[in-house]
Scaffold this active site. Sequence first.
Site, PDB file in Angstrom:
ATOM      1  CB  SER A 141     -27.807 105.648 -28.059  1.00 52.79           C
ATOM      2  OG  SER A 141     -28.396 106.871 -28.533  1.00 52.79           O
TER       3      SER A 141
ATOM      4  CB  SER B 135     -31.254 108.729 -26.168  1.00 55.99           C
ATOM      5  OG  SER B 135     -30.678 107.368 -27.012  1.00 55.99           O
TER       6      SER B 135
ATOM      7  CE  LYS C 144     -32.444 104.090 -25.678  1.00 57.75           C
ATOM      8  NZ  LYS C 144     -31.520 104.773 -26.683  1.00 57.75           N
TER       9      LYS C 144
END
Length: 550
Positions: free
Chosen positions: A204, A180, A105
């Site tokens: 997330s 997210s 990420k």
Amino acid sequence: MRPTDAALTIWASFALAIGITFTQLDSYDVRESTVEGLHNALYSGLTTCRTIVESFIARIEAYNPAVNAIITLNSNALSAADKKDYILAAGNATGALFCIPVLLKDNYDTSDMKTTGGCLDLADSQPTVDAPVVAALKLAGAIILGKTNLHELALEGLTVSSLGGQTVNPYDHTRTPGGSSGGTGAAVAASFAVFGTGTDTVNSLRSPASANSLFSVRPTRGLISRTGIIPISFTQDAVGPIARNIDDLAIALTVMASVGYDPDDNATSLIPFRSIGQDYSAALCGGSLQGMRFGLVEGFFNRTSSNETTPVNQVVDDMTTALTSAGVTVVPITSNIFNSTAIGNAFDTQRSEYRQDMDTYLSQASLQGSHPSSLNALYSSGKYLVIPSQYSYVNTALVSSTDNITYAAIKLAIQNLTVALEDTFKSHSLDALIYPEQANLVVKIGAQSQSGRNGILAAVTGFPVVTIPAGFSPRTADAPVGVPIGVEILGRPWDEGKLLNVARMVADVGRVRRMPKRTEAAVESVRLGGVPEIVPDRKDIPKAYPIGVL
């Protein structure tokens, strides 16, 4: 099983003797590949590390234009793979993740790639030091393949950002991939890597796992160092892996947790001795569901009948029926303290911690390149994306701090909630709590927010959670195999081994993962002279999310 060094040396000598070179090996099908499967192929001479990396890159080039999950690829990925091949030929291959391509990420600091948080104002921000968890992945032999898109600065769950654009759910191109960490979720679902990493401040890690038929683990607060990760909340932030199967999840957790105590993240000082150096793969072995007791959190369902909620209720009801048949006692938990909306409104610490944590991150000496020096500077640049439903949150955070009178009250309330959660386990003699990660299907692109998620309980109490695939909604033209639905399994602090074991057994009751129809075809790889450049698609950012408005 990994062969001995002697066996590897014999194979390498034989290959050289008959003139096989690494460039002559065929493309390798990496769809749904696992750590064990790739290692078997590597150590038996069926493929090379370079071919594996090129095969994943081929899939990214073929399918990422539609999914838009990748922000950048690592320009060093192929040279790193070549080095692994030389090590392999010499019989010196070591590491639990030797030559395993991993996607990060894009809020994990990396010394060889920008770390942007998906924000245009951080497009040139260059860490000079890897985050400790990134260093641990590299030490274990992983190939860091690239960085994935995220909801900008990890603030919500739609996975749209000013730098990375809107990521699309590979199962249904009209829907978001959760967030997210939705770029990681979409990428892993589409077999762009073996597994990926995410962060979790409220939902997330778990939201993308649920929305993409994947497994994730949000560990106990303190188990994994958060140093070198773009922060939001010291109280609520956690990091962890997202994978297609529980075995790879356990391997990834073992490696990421190997950092241990980190003086730059004092939450890691809480790690008990029994958790230091634990092999979570070993914890998967054995066990039985017979006689276990699971609490079903009734307050985390939306029992209203609709096309968005009914499939979730049906899938989870079917799972609880199957668990009962397997010998589990399912205990309804009806306490009104378990209400995600109420917990989020009353116990969320982000508004008080966000500005201070970000200012500390942005001002550290190890962060080079052009970047704002403070959160206020970032949100004064015009080069950011905040969805309208979060305008109030961000504006409040910009003038708030942990000195606020309300902050101390929130922290005290969290302690009381944590005690109530512990009491729920003990008073009902529970092994775990179970509930849908999201009370409705993952929302459509352009929605106001990622509504209906249930991650806040673990986020504020710090209890560990594993998310597993539970099923799918009915098939439609937009969702040819259905929309994935996931279940959270919440356990006691520092009990990740038992929690993963339970998750493995629950997942085995009904193996439900399916590949996304639109990315299921194999892709032939070619010999690459270098790593191609990926340009995120920013043209399809919904008009409902204007850039530079707050």
